[in-house]
Design a protein around this motif. Structure first.
Motif: not given
Length: 389
Positions: A242-251, A348-360
Motif C-alpha cells: 500500500e506504500q506506493t504513492d511516493a514511488a508513483a509520484e516520481f515514476a 503526461p497525465e500519469s507516468s506510472s503503470h501502477g496506482s497514483g498520478e504525479p502532480p502536474s
C-alpha cells in the motif's frame, strides 16, 4: 502552418486540443501520422562525404519502448521517394561508438532493520543488475535518513559473478527516510558517471525503490520532483504493497508495483526487464544516400508488427546537405552527428503503470542527451578509419 516532425509532439497537441477543439485536433494528428502509433525521436543526426547519412533515434509504441528492431524495420525516403535497401545499404551500428549509457539503482534501506529484510532487498538488487549489466554499467546506492547516499557497487557493462553482499550487510545509519535527497543525489551521480565517458550522447536511467514517502525533510519535495520531470534521464520506480504513492509520484517513465514486500525480488527483476527495454530503444541508423548535390529531406520510417499481428509505424524527417556527395560510401561508418535541438514536451497525465498520478508540474524534455556543451555540439566519431576529422 503546422510542420510534422516526430510522433512525440502528440502530447503537446493533445493539451492544445482543450483550447481549439477535438475535431480540429483529430484532423491535425491524422495529417501528422500520430495515429500510426510509433514515436521516432531523433537525438542526433548528420551527413558527410562521400555520401554518408546517419541518425541516432529512440523508438516507442505508446508507453512501451521498442527494443530489438532490425534494419528491416527501417525505411529511408529522400524527398518522398523510397531509397531501396540494396542502394541505401541501411545498417544499425553499435550505439556505444557514439553514446554512453549508465543505470543507477537507489535502494531504500530505512526500514531494513532485520536480516530477512536486508536479504530480500539484496536479492532484488541482484536480480536487477543481472538483467541490466549485459547492456549497460550499473551503480547501486543505498539510502536511509542520512544526508548522503551509501555506495554499494559500481558494475561495468558485462560484469560477471556479481553479488550484493554489501547491501545484505548494510545496517541503516538513520531510520528516517531522506527520499527527496536520495533522488537529487542519485541524478547527480548519474550525471557524474556519464560525464566520465567524454561522449556527447548520454543515456541515463535512474531506478528507485522506496518503502514510503520522505520523512527526513532534508530536501524540499518540489526540488526533487522538478529535477525528475525536467531531467534528460529515464526514471523508473518500484513500490510495494500500500506504500506506493511516493514511488508513483516520481515514476516519470513507469512504476513496478510489488503486491507485498515478500515479492520485492520479483518486482526488482521486472524493473530490470523494463530498464533493459528502455536502454535498447535507441538505434544508430546509418545509410548511403543516392543524392549527389543540393538539399534533401530525409524521412526515416519505422514499421513493425505487434504480437497481435497489427502493423504499427511512425517516422521523423530532417534536412541534410548532399553537396559534393559521390560514390564510395560505406554505411558501416557513421558520419559525425550533431545533437538535435530539444523540444519541451508537456508532462503526461500519469507516468506510472501502477496506482497514483504525479502532480502536474513543469514541461519536461523526454530524451536522454547531454546539455553540458550545448545542443549544437558535434559528436566525435570513434577512432577508426573512414571518418573525416
Amino acid at each position: 502552418m503546422i510542420t510534422c516532425r516526430a510522433m512525440s509532439q502528440a502530447t503537446s497537441l493533445r493539451l492544445w486540443a482543450s483550447r481549439t477543439g477535438l475535431l480540429l485536433l483529430a484532423q491535425l494528428l491524422a495529417g501528422c501520422g500520430v495515429f500510426r502509433h510509433v514515436a521516432v525521436e531523433p537525438l542526433a543526426s548528420g551527413s558527410q562525404r562521400p555520401a554518408n547519412v546517419g541518425a541516432f533515434v529512440s523508438a516507442r509504441d505508446g508507453d512501451d519502448p521498442l527494443p530489438e528492431l532490425t534494419p528491416g524495420n527501417f525505411k529511408v525516403y529522400e524527398n518522398d521517394q523510397l531509397v531501396p535497401s540494396d542502394q541505401s545499404q541501411l545498417t544499425l551500428l553499435d550505439i556505444s561508438t557514439v553514446a554512453a549509457t549508465q543505470a543507477v539503482l537507489l535502494v531504500d534501506m530505512s526500514t531494513a532493520s532485520s536480516p530477512e529484510a536486508r536479504a530480500r532487498l539484496a536479492k532484488g538488487a541482484l536480480n536487477f543488475v543481472q538483467k541490466v549489466t549485459p547492456r549497460a554499467p550499473v551503480a547501486v546506492f543505498a539510502f536511509d535518513g542520512a544526508e548522503n547516499l551509501a555506495p554499494i557497487a559500481t558494475l561495468p557493462r558485462g560484469s560477471k559473478d556479481v553479488t550484493m553482499a554489501a547491501l545484505e550487510s548494510y545496517t541503516p545509519r538513520d531510520t528516517s527516510r531522506n527520499l527527496n535527497g536520495a533522488i537529487v543525489n542519485g541524478l547527480s551521480k548519474l550525471t557524474t558517471l556519464l560525464s566520465q565517458s567524454g561522449k556527447q550522447i548520454r543515456i541515463g536511467l535512474l531506478v528507485l525503490y522506496t518503502a514510503g514517502p520522505d520523512v527526513a525533510g532534508r530536501v524540499d519535495r518540489d526540488k526533487a520532483h522538478d529535477l525528475v520531470w525536467e531531467s534528460d534521464y529515464d526514471v523508473l520506480t518500484i513500490g510495494a504493497g500500500e506504500q506506493t504513492d511516493a514511488a508513483a509520484e516520481f515514476a516519470r517513465h513507469g512504476m513496478i508495483q510489488a503486491q507485498s514486500v515478500d515479492t520485492l525480488p520479483i518486482a526488482f527483476e521486472e524493473a530490470g526487464v523494463r530498464a533493459l527495454g528502455e536502454l535498447q530503444k535507441y538505434y544508430l541508423v546509418s545509410y548511403c544516400s543516392p543524392a549527389r548535390a543540393g538539399t534533401r529531406r530525409l524521412r526515416l520510417e519505422v514499421t513493425y508488427n505487434t504480437k497481435d499481428g497489427e502493423e504499427h509505424s511512425g517516422d521523423f524527417d530532417m534536412e541534410f546537405s548532399a553537396k559534393s556527395f559521390g560514390p564510395g560510401c560505406n554505411s558501416a561508418q557513421a558520419p559525425r552527428l550533431t545533437l538535435t535541438p530539444k523540444e519541451p514536451v508537456a508532462e503526461p497525465e500519469s507516468s506510472s503503470h501502477g496506482s497514483g498520478e504525479p502532480p502536474s508540474k513543469k514541461a519536461a524534455p523526454r530524451d536522454s542527451r547531454d546539455q553540458d556543451k550545448g545542443e549544437d555540439a558535434p559528436v566525435a566519431p570513434p577512432e577508426q578509419g573512414g571518418y573525416a576529422k
